[in-house]
Write an enzyme that holds these catalytic residues in place. Structure first.
Site: not given
Length: 459
Positions: A231, A265
Site C-alpha cells: 500500500e 495516504c
C-alpha cells in the site's frame, strides 16, 4: 556495535527516547520464536483465535489514553485523532474476531462424477510487516490482526520515529492474551529488514510506505518467491461536480486535506472543481484553510499539529517551491514558519498543471492542489490522470449518478461519495497502479496470506 537512534517530539523538537537496533542474532532468534509460536497457534480454531483478538481489543480500549498520548508525542497528530485511531483499532479486533470464522471457513464444492471438493484457507506461517509512522497503531493493527485471525505469526518493523508505539502494541497484544512470540516488534535497521525478507521462515511480506520503498520490498520478496501486499500512498482527487452543494463541498474538502495533519495516504489532495463552481469554491475553500489554527496537538482548539519529522516538512516545502517555479500560485500558506517544532501552514495552490509536483506527486502534508475542470467529464479525466490509484471522492447531489461514476470510471481502489472517510473494518482497503496491490479489511485481508488449498475427495 549496535546503532542507536532517538524518537523526537515533532511539536517541540525534543528527544523522547533513545533506542538501539538489536543484533542479527537476536533478530534471528525472534523470527524463530515467532515461527515456533505459529506452530501451535495455527492449530487453534478460528473461534479460539477470535477470543484472543477480542481480548486485544479490550486491552486497547483499557490502555487507550496511554497509547493515544504516546502516538501524539511521537508523530504529532491531534490527541483527538489519536483517540479515534485507537477506537478504530479496537473495532477492527472485534470485527475480525466476529467475522473471521465465516470468512475463513472451509468451503464444500461439487466436482464432476459425484466426487466432492473442499477449499481450505490454511495459514502460511510468519508474515513480516513494514509499517509507516502516520497511523502508529492502525497501520500495525490493520495487517497483524487479520493475519493472526488467519493463523499466522506476525513480525513488525515499525518506522523508527514511532518505535515506542510499536513496542507498546506488542505489550498490549501480549496482555490481551496473545501467546508469547506470536507478535514481535523488531527494532532493526533497513539492512537488517532485507535479511528478514530473505529469511527462510518468513513466508510473506506486507508494506505500507512510499512507491520507492514498495518497489524495493516487492522486488526483494519476489526474488525470494514470497507473496507481498503493498500500500503505497496516492494523490487522491476529490471531484466537485456541477450540481454539488458548495458549502458541503468546502467542508468535506478542508477536513479531507488537514485530517491527521494532512499526512494520510487517502487524504484529499487534488481538488478538481468544474468551471461553473470553481471561483466560488476557491474563495470559500481558501477562507476556511486560512482559518485553520496550527498549534500544540494536545490542546483543545488546535486544528493542525506539526508534521512528523523535520525532513518531511523540508520535502513538502520543496515540492511547493518547485510547483510555484513551474507556474502554480499560492493562495494561502506556503511559507516555512519559525519557532520550535515542525509545523507547516495549511496551504492552497492554484494554477496546478501537469509537470508540477502539486499535480504529479503525493503532497504528504496540509497542502491542497486546486485544479479547474471544464465540466464533470473533464473532472473525471483529470482525476484519472495520475500514476496513483488509492482513493478519491465525488461530491454531487445526484448520489446514484456519483456511485455509477465511481464504479465505472474512477480508476482507484476506494471512492468516497459526499464525504471524507477513513478505513472501515468491513470494506476493502487498497489501490491500483503505483498505489500498490493487494487488499486489507473487509475479509479480504484475512485471506491474502493464506494457502487456498484444494482438497479433492475422489472416492
Amino acid at each position: 556495535m549496535t546503532d542507536t537512534f532517538q524518537t523526537i517530539n515533532p511539536a517541540t523538537g525534543e528527544t523522547i527516547q533513545s533506542y538501539s537496533h538489536i543484533s542479527n542474532d537476536d533478530m534471528n532468534a525472534k523470527i524463530e520464536a515467532c515461527h515456533k509460536a505459529f506452530q501451535s497457534w495455527r492449530k487453534q480454531s478460528h473461534e479460539d483465535r477470535g477470543k484472543v483478538l477480542k481480548g486485544i481489543g479490550a486491552k486497547l480500549r483499557e490502555r487507550k489514553e496511554e497509547l493515544a498520548q504516546l502516538m501524539t508525542q511521537e508523530m504529532g497528530k491531534l490527541l483527538e485523532h489519536s483517540r479515534q485511531e485507537v477506537d478504530l483499532c479496537a473495532a477492527i479486533c472485534d470485527y475480525t474476531a466476529e467475522n473471521g470464522p465465516k470468512e475463513l471457513a472451509t468451503e464444500e464444492r461439487e466436482i464432476a462424477n459425484g466426487k466432492r471438493g473442499r477449499v481450505a484457507h490454511a495459514p502460511l506461517g510468519v508474515i513480516y510487516g513494514i509499517q509507516p509512522w502516520n497511523f502508529p497503531a492502525y497501520q500495525v493493527v490493520r495487517y497483524s490482526i487479520a493475519n493472526l485471525m488467519a493463523g499466522n505469526g506476525v513480525l513488525l518493523k515499525h518506522a523508527a520515529n514511532v518505535t515506542g508505539s510499536g513496542l507498546l502494541l506488542e505489550e498490549i497484544y501480549r496482555e490481551g492474551g496473545l501467546p508469547e512470540g506470536l507478535f514481535t516488534a523488531l527494532v532493526i535497521s533497513h539492512d537488517q529488514s532485507d535479511k528478514v525478507i530473505d529469511h527462510d521462515l518468513v513466508r510473506g511480506v506486507t508494506l505500507t510506505g512510499s512507491p520507492g520503498a514498495g518497489s524495493h520490498v516487492g522486488a526483494r520478496a519476489a526474488k525470494a518467491l514470497k507473496k507481498s501486499v503493498l500500500e503505497l500512498g496516492s494523490n487522491d482527487a476529490y471531484l466537485v461536480l456541477a450540481d454539488a452543494d458548495l458549502e458541503t463541498a468546502v467542508e468535506i474538502c478542508v477536513n479531507g486535506r488537514i485530517y491527521n495533519n494532512g499526512q494520510t495516504c487517502i487524504a484529499a489532495k487534488r481538488f478538481i472543481v468544474v468551471e461553473s463552481q470553481y471561483d466560488a469554491f476557491r474563495d470559500a475553500f481558501v477562507e476556511k484553510m486560512k482559518a485553520i489554527k496550527a498549534g500544540d496537538p494536545t490542546k483543545e482548539g488546535t486544528d493542525l499539529g506539526p508534521m512528523a519529522r523535520e525532513d518531511l516538512r523540508d520535502d513538502l516545502h520543496e515540492q511547493v517551491e518547485k510547483s510555484v517555479a513551474k507556474g502554480a500560485t499560492i493562495l494561502c500558506g506556503g511559507e516555512m514558519p519559525g519557532g520550535d517544532g515542525y509545523y507547516y501552514p495549511s496551504t492552497v495552490l492554484a494554477d496546478v498543471k501537469p509537470g508540477q509536483p502539486a499535480y504529479d506527486e503525493e503532497l504528504f502534508g496540509p497542502v491542497a492542489s486546486l485544479i479547474r475542470a471544464k465540466d464533470d467529464k473533464d473532472a473525471m479525466r483529470i482525476a484519472n490522470d495520475s500514476r496513483f490509484g488509492l482513493g478519491g471522492g465525488i461530491i454531487s447531489q445526484d448520489t446514484e449518478a456519483a456511485v455509477k461514476l465511481a464504479e465505472e470510471e474512477f480508476d482507484t481502489g476506494m471512492v468516497f461519495i459526499n464525504g471524507f472517510g477513513m478505513a472501515t473494518p468491513n470494506m476493502p482497503f487498497g489501490g491500483v497502479k503505483d498505489a500498490g496491490y493487494g487488499r486489507e479489511h473487509g475479509g479480504f485481508g484475512m485471506k491474502e496470506f493464506t494457502n487456498t488449498k484444494a482438497v479433492l475427495v475422489m472416492s
